[in-house]
Design a protein around this motif. Sequence first.
Motif, PDB file in Angstrom:
ATOM      1  N   LEU A  40       0.822  -1.196   0.000  1.00 53.59           N
ATOM      2  CA  LEU A  40       0.000   0.000   0.000  1.00 53.59           C
ATOM      3  C   LEU A  40       0.861   1.252   0.000  1.00 53.59           C
ATOM      4  CD1 LEU A  40      -2.536  -1.221   2.700  1.00 53.59           C
ATOM      5  CD2 LEU A  40      -3.001  -0.967   0.254  1.00 53.59           C
ATOM      6  N   VAL A 119     -11.223  -5.812   4.139  1.00 51.09           N
ATOM      7  CA  VAL A 119     -10.028  -4.999   4.382  1.00 51.09           C
ATOM      8  C   VAL A 119      -9.871  -4.573   5.844  1.00 51.09           C
ATOM      9  CG1 VAL A 119      -9.937  -4.153   2.010  1.00 51.09           C
ATOM     10  CG2 VAL A 119     -11.242  -2.876   3.731  1.00 51.09           C
ATOM     11  N   ALA A 120     -10.880  -4.811   6.669  1.00 55.62           N
ATOM     12  CA  ALA A 120     -10.775  -4.483   8.093  1.00 55.62           C
ATOM     13  C   ALA A 120     -11.730  -5.377   8.862  1.00 55.62           C
ATOM     14  CB  ALA A 120     -11.092  -3.009   8.352  1.00 55.62           C
ATOM     15  N   LEU A 238      -9.903  -1.922  -5.196  1.00 53.35           N
ATOM     16  CA  LEU A 238      -8.603  -2.220  -4.591  1.00 53.35           C
ATOM     17  C   LEU A 238      -7.491  -2.284  -5.629  1.00 53.35           C
ATOM     18  CD1 LEU A 238      -9.822  -4.911  -2.061  1.00 53.35           C
ATOM     19  CD2 LEU A 238      -9.116  -2.571  -1.534  1.00 53.35           C
ATOM     20  N   ALA A 244      -6.929   2.345  -2.898  1.00 58.75           N
ATOM     21  CA  ALA A 244      -6.477   1.415  -1.852  1.00 58.75           C
ATOM     22  C   ALA A 244      -5.780   2.180  -0.732  1.00 58.75           C
ATOM     23  CB  ALA A 244      -5.540   0.368  -2.450  1.00 58.75           C
ATOM     24  N   ALA A 248      -6.889   2.514   3.246  1.00 61.08           N
ATOM     25  CA  ALA A 248      -5.960   2.299   4.357  1.00 61.08           C
ATOM     26  C   ALA A 248      -5.951   3.494   5.310  1.00 61.08           C
ATOM     27  CB  ALA A 248      -4.548   2.051   3.815  1.00 61.08           C
ATOM     28  N   ILE A 251      -9.436   3.342   7.473  1.00 58.48           N
ATOM     29  CA  ILE A 251      -9.607   2.284   8.468  1.00 58.48           C
ATOM     30  C   ILE A 251      -9.310   2.746   9.897  1.00 58.48           C
ATOM     31  CG2 ILE A 251      -8.689   0.048   9.241  1.00 58.48           C
ATOM     32  CD1 ILE A 251      -8.492  -0.720   6.250  1.00 58.48           C
ATOM     33  N   ASP A 330      -8.033  -9.443   2.058  1.00 57.89           N
ATOM     34  CA  ASP A 330      -6.857  -8.739   1.551  1.00 57.89           C
ATOM     35  C   ASP A 330      -5.951  -8.431   2.742  1.00 57.89           C
ATOM     36  OD1 ASP A 330      -4.944  -6.980   0.527  1.00 57.89           O
ATOM     37  OD2 ASP A 330      -6.354  -6.104  -0.919  1.00 57.89           O
ATOM     38  N   ARG A 332      -3.107  -7.213   3.112  1.00 61.39           N
ATOM     39  CA  ARG A 332      -2.305  -5.986   3.160  1.00 61.39           C
ATOM     40  C   ARG A 332      -2.815  -5.028   4.232  1.00 61.39           C
ATOM     41  NH1 ARG A 332      -2.662  -3.414  -2.548  1.00 61.39           N
ATOM     42  NH2 ARG A 332      -4.829  -4.071  -2.251  1.00 61.39           N
ATOM     43  N   PHE A 333      -4.103  -5.118   4.556  1.00 58.77           N
ATOM     44  CA  PHE A 333      -4.735  -4.193   5.503  1.00 58.77           C
ATOM     45  C   PHE A 333      -4.833  -4.782   6.918  1.00 58.77           C
ATOM     46  CE2 PHE A 333      -6.339  -3.371   1.259  1.00 58.77           C
ATOM     47  CZ  PHE A 333      -6.368  -1.986   1.148  1.00 58.77           C
ATOM     48  N   GLU A 334      -4.290  -5.969   7.138  1.00 55.56           N
ATOM     49  CA  GLU A 334      -4.604  -6.775   8.318  1.00 55.56           C
ATOM     50  C   GLU A 334      -4.417  -6.085   9.663  1.00 55.56           C
ATOM     51  OE1 GLU A 334      -3.975 -11.393   9.786  1.00 55.56           O
ATOM     52  OE2 GLU A 334      -2.962 -10.629   8.003  1.00 55.56           O
ATOM     53  N   ILE A 336      -3.934  -2.762  10.343  1.00 59.04           N
ATOM     54  CA  ILE A 336      -4.129  -1.308  10.370  1.00 59.04           C
ATOM     55  C   ILE A 336      -5.081  -0.872  11.486  1.00 59.04           C
ATOM     56  CG2 ILE A 336      -5.016   0.681   9.086  1.00 59.04           C
ATOM     57  CD1 ILE A 336      -3.999  -0.604   6.528  1.00 59.04           C
TER      58      ILE A 336
END
Length: 347
Positions: A40, A119-120, A238, A244, A248, A251, A330, A332-334, A336
Amino acid sequence: MHRRVFLSSLLGASAAVAGLSGCAKGEPSADTKGAATKPLADKVPAGTSLKIASYLGQQQLQFRLAKLPELPFTVSNWLNIGAGPDVINAFRAGSLDLANNAGIPPIQAHYQGYDAKIVAIGITRKPNYLFATKPGSDIRTVDGFKGKRLAFSQGQAQGVVLLRALKQAGLKYDEVTLVPLTSNQFFTALQSGQVDVAPLAISQAPAYLKQYAAKGARTIASDVVDLLNLLWAPQSVLNDSAKAAAIAAYIPQWAQGQVWAYEHPDVWDEEFYVKTQNLTLQQAQGITRLANKPLFPPGWDEAVKWEQETADLLAEGGFVKKFDVSSLFDHRFESIAAKAVPEEYRT
């Protein structure tokens, strides 16, 4: 309030039909599939905008009351939309980029061939739903659902709560009649006697009982939880690195807004439930007493496991085909959301 519910039920029904019949527009094109696997961006590019769901205006209200920093992108539209089938339909139409739902809508979208990702994640430890009976009903326990007509929304949290409650009570699907409706239609279905029981959000129950308790309607508590409170977005959104990055950036404030509302129940009761939902202060306080403490796990293992159990439960009933739900996340956002809140609000 009931007139609004009735009108939205009509809209929800048409949206659900459109969502089921639409084609899979969320599938990434061959030349952009790699974009969703790239790290990201640290900054949101100038000129970026998102269309975000905010059911009953809760997101904007939380952000304003909590005095959170200005978002580093433009929200071109806050959509008053919450039901899973309606969200999927809006995703397909390109009128929505990011939505807040429970765990079942992403499963339903996948079943329909629509590509979207979680994503969240927020974790819900206490029940958000209970079961309401029609006026004049003699049903008092979940065991009493046998042989009855139950409101069932396959693509919403209420649907999986009902299926889990039936499984817990040892009732098979052929021992009840599942009446397909969207949650927007549950109020009117109960009022008219179209169904014997419907799962309602705890926040909806006071208004229903206020009107129909004297006529024999009641609520039945359940310890079944709907574990996931999540944000999700179409894959096509995304694939856009600017959008994206904006997601991020959104979130943390999504998580912080929930923490603020939990820590300031008196203000939230007055500003949201009393002023915008026309509930009495006593009703509002009853809802917030049952509210879940916001929890944002730094890792998603529990969420993935629960989502798989949910998908398997739906597959057992023939509502979807069995599949591996890991494709819905996804990662990548795990972390945040968890990083944006104090330690006590992480799982």
